[in-house]
Design a protein around this motif. Structure first.
Motif, PDB file in Angstrom:
ATOM      1  N   ARG A 169       0.848  -1.198   0.000  1.00 23.16           N
ATOM      2  CA  ARG A 169       0.000   0.000   0.000  1.00 23.16           C
ATOM      3  C   ARG A 169       0.884   1.249   0.000  1.00 23.16           C
ATOM      4  O   ARG A 169       1.470   1.598   1.016  1.00 23.16           O
ATOM      5  CB  ARG A 169      -0.923  -0.019   1.218  1.00 23.16           C
ATOM      6  CG  ARG A 169      -1.841  -1.254   1.273  1.00 23.16           C
ATOM      7  CD  ARG A 169      -2.551  -1.367   2.599  1.00 23.16           C
ATOM      8  NE  ARG A 169      -1.616  -1.468   3.722  1.00 23.16           N
ATOM      9  CZ  ARG A 169      -1.982  -1.539   5.004  1.00 23.16           C
ATOM     10  NH1 ARG A 169      -3.275  -1.514   5.319  1.00 23.16           N
ATOM     11  NH2 ARG A 169      -1.075  -1.623   5.957  1.00 23.16           N
ATOM     12  N   LEU A 171       1.313   5.388  -0.982  1.00 21.07           N
ATOM     13  CA  LEU A 171       0.703   6.677  -1.282  1.00 21.07           C
ATOM     14  C   LEU A 171       1.798   7.644  -1.697  1.00 21.07           C
ATOM     15  O   LEU A 171       2.741   7.888  -0.943  1.00 21.07           O
ATOM     16  CB  LEU A 171      -0.028   7.242  -0.056  1.00 21.07           C
ATOM     17  CG  LEU A 171      -0.623   8.651  -0.227  1.00 21.07           C
ATOM     18  CD1 LEU A 171      -1.788   8.649  -1.217  1.00 21.07           C
ATOM     19  CD2 LEU A 171      -1.068   9.228   1.125  1.00 21.07           C
ATOM     20  N   SER A 193      -1.417   1.748  -6.833  1.00 21.07           N
ATOM     21  CA  SER A 193      -0.923   2.771  -5.909  1.00 21.07           C
ATOM     22  C   SER A 193      -1.922   3.909  -5.886  1.00 21.07           C
ATOM     23  O   SER A 193      -2.901   3.927  -6.660  1.00 21.07           O
ATOM     24  CB  SER A 193       0.459   3.296  -6.336  1.00 21.07           C
ATOM     25  OG  SER A 193       0.353   4.031  -7.552  1.00 21.07           O
ATOM     26  N   CYS A 287      -0.967   4.273  10.744  1.00 26.80           N
ATOM     27  CA  CYS A 287      -0.827   3.996   9.306  1.00 26.80           C
ATOM     28  C   CYS A 287      -2.023   4.495   8.501  1.00 26.80           C
ATOM     29  O   CYS A 287      -2.081   4.291   7.285  1.00 26.80           O
ATOM     30  CB  CYS A 287      -0.653   2.496   9.075  1.00 26.80           C
ATOM     31  SG  CYS A 287       0.982   1.887   9.566  1.00 26.80           S
ATOM     32  N   TYR A 299      -1.874   2.796   4.703  1.00 24.84           N
ATOM     33  CA  TYR A 299      -0.711   2.749   3.818  1.00 24.84           C
ATOM     34  C   TYR A 299       0.513   2.221   4.552  1.00 24.84           C
ATOM     35  O   TYR A 299       0.685   2.440   5.760  1.00 24.84           O
ATOM     36  CB  TYR A 299      -0.415   4.140   3.250  1.00 24.84           C
ATOM     37  CG  TYR A 299      -1.588   4.722   2.479  1.00 24.84           C
ATOM     38  CD1 TYR A 299      -1.830   4.336   1.161  1.00 24.84           C
ATOM     39  CD2 TYR A 299      -2.459   5.611   3.095  1.00 24.84           C
ATOM     40  CE1 TYR A 299      -2.918   4.846   0.465  1.00 24.84           C
ATOM     41  CE2 TYR A 299      -3.551   6.117   2.404  1.00 24.84           C
ATOM     42  CZ  TYR A 299      -3.774   5.734   1.090  1.00 24.84           C
ATOM     43  OH  TYR A 299      -4.864   6.226   0.406  1.00 24.84           O
TER      44      TYR A 299
END
Length: 460
Positions: A169, A171, A193, A287, A299
């Motif tokens: 994950r 970002l 993404s 997170c 993420y």
């Protein structure tokens, strides 16, 4: 100090300056903080980086990139090219690697008497002048948000390859050229993404009708801004069509008020659902990242593609006048009120900078020669063609035209200075077989004013 100059930085810009100083016979020390030629290309880009401007407009005009290079060379090819350029002209032999500058200070109030340069090892040298060419893509900018993110964080400058990320994950924050590349690369590595945008950007395709789009921003004659905008809007329309169809808001700013993003892959990945768009971050909670629209996501890694701060830690506070995080300079080069201090490459052109860098470097060398004969900062005289500004973005034609006008102004000032010197000297003091002081200087060579100087010699 013997008219020796100090060039700080051996990257894309610093090498052009060294070549120009060498061509005009100016003595210099070339200082590089790292152990390699190339600046950001050697220690500030990721492995998969490719140029966003075509090789024809990125290479130095007197040393074209190899014919077998693709239209858009890789970072490795760019590094090889810069090393080859330095070796071809003997510039590499004069570079002092691993030498960090910690202080640059004028010997008097204005720098007319020279500059003191201090180094990390405690040594100090004095120079006639200093060229600051250490770049403005090194002091990373990471915004602050409430809360704490407990996953991994990395700035795009420190990212090299997907192994640097904890997945799956990811970002990416920021949609400049690096942000778009890294959102796509993360999607390839982990399946998908997300990218957080504070505002929308104008996306320019790399090719238009088979032609690199950077070639549409060439020429040395300024084109009306409205016409330039119309050309680039047409390019974007051909490449993007409707922004809404990509899940993007249409940019609210005028097309040249912010950096253009040269990227075709992000729109492609948006259409295929591999990259998702998020708004600006509101806060962190472990997170979990909360966004300003009320949504949130979990993420493993945040990649900060949020740009850089322009800083010069070796210059004391108050020496430069700052505005919106950028120094106010004359033609991106001269600090008002200061002599023999020059800034090189402190500009973000829309297209390849090869011709611009070489011409602007020659302007620096010519300014240094002229400054040797004046007790007024050349930059203050230069305001006749350019006023101080903190704006860093500029179009290629405007920049090239400004440099050409500036070089013409410096040449005219040098000729007038010589004319005044010759007219004021007794005829017996002017040898008949010479053309006056500094006549063999490259700045005076092939002058259209030679007949005038001959007449002035007879009058004197």
């Amino acid at each position: 100090m013997g008219r020796r100059y100090c060039i700080i930085g051996a990257g894309y810009t610093g090498l052009a300056v060294a070549k120009a100083y060498t061509d005009l016979g100016l003595d210099y020390d070339h200082i590089e903080a790292t152990d390699a030629i190339g600046g950001n290309w050697s220690h500030g880009v990721y492995d998969s980086t490719y140029l966003i401007s075509a090789k024809d407009v990125t290479g130095y005009p007197d040393y074209p990139m190899p014919a077998d290079y693709p239209d858009f060379p890789s970072a490795a090819q760019m590094r090889d090219y810069l090393r080859s350029f330095a070796a071809e002209f003997g510039l590499d032999r004069r570079i002092e690697f691993g030498t960090l500058v910690t202080e640059v200070a004028p010997l008097d109030d204005t720098g007319l008497d020279g500059w003191r340069v201090g180094f990390a090892d405690g040594t100090v040298r004095e120079y006639a002048g200093v060229v600051v060419a250490n770049g403005h893509y090194w002091d990373v900018n990471i915004p602050s948000y409430p809360g704490e993110f407990t996953g991994k964080q990395i700035h795009s400058k420190n990212y090299k390859r997907p192994a640097d990320l904890d997945g799956p994950r990811v970002l990416v924050v920021g949609a400049g050229n690096s942000g778009c590349d890294l959102a796509v690369e993360s999607a390839i590595a982990f399946g998908n993404s997300e990218i957080s945008l504070r505002r929308s950007y104008w996306f320019v395709p790399k090719y238009v009708l088979g032609i690199p789009s950077s070639k549409f921003d060439i020429g040395s004659v300024p084109v009306p801004k409205l016409l330039q905008e119309a050309v680039f809007r047409s390019i974007i329309l051909l490449g993007m069509g409707s922004y809404g169809s990509f899940g993007l808001a249409k940019p609210e700013h005028r097309i040249f008020d912010q950096d253009l993003v040269v990227n075709q892959q992000l729109p492609y990945f948006l259409k295929h659902g591999r990259v998702a768009v998020r708004p600006e971050i509101a806060r962190f909670d472990g997170c979990t990242v909360h966004f300003v629209d009320g949504t949130s996501g979990e993420y493993d890694t945040i990649v900060w593609a949020t740009g850089f701060k322009t800083t010069f830690p070796f210059l004391r506070d108050g020496l430069l006048d700052w505005e919106h995080g950028q120094p106010r300079l004359v033609s991106h080069t001269f600090a008002p009120g200061l002599a023999n201090l020059y800034f090189a490459g402190l500009v973000a052109p829309r297209s390849g900078a090869g011709m611009l860098l070489m011409n602007s470097s020659r302007l620096l060398a010519e300014a240094a020669l002229l400054q040797q004969r004046l007790r007024t900062p050349v930059g203050d005289l230069y305001t006749a063609v350019s006023k101080p500004s903190a704006r860093i973005l500029a179009g290629g034609p405007e920049l090239r035209w400004e440099v050409l006008r500036g070089r013409a102004l410096l040449s005219a000032m040098a000729q007038l200075f010589t004319l005044r010197t010759l007219v004021s000297r007794p005829a017996s003091a002017v040898p008949a077989d010479t053309e006056g002081p500094q006549a063999d200087s490259p700045i005076m060579r092939n002058s259209v004013l030679r007949p005038i100087l001959a007449v002035a010699r007879r009058i004197a």
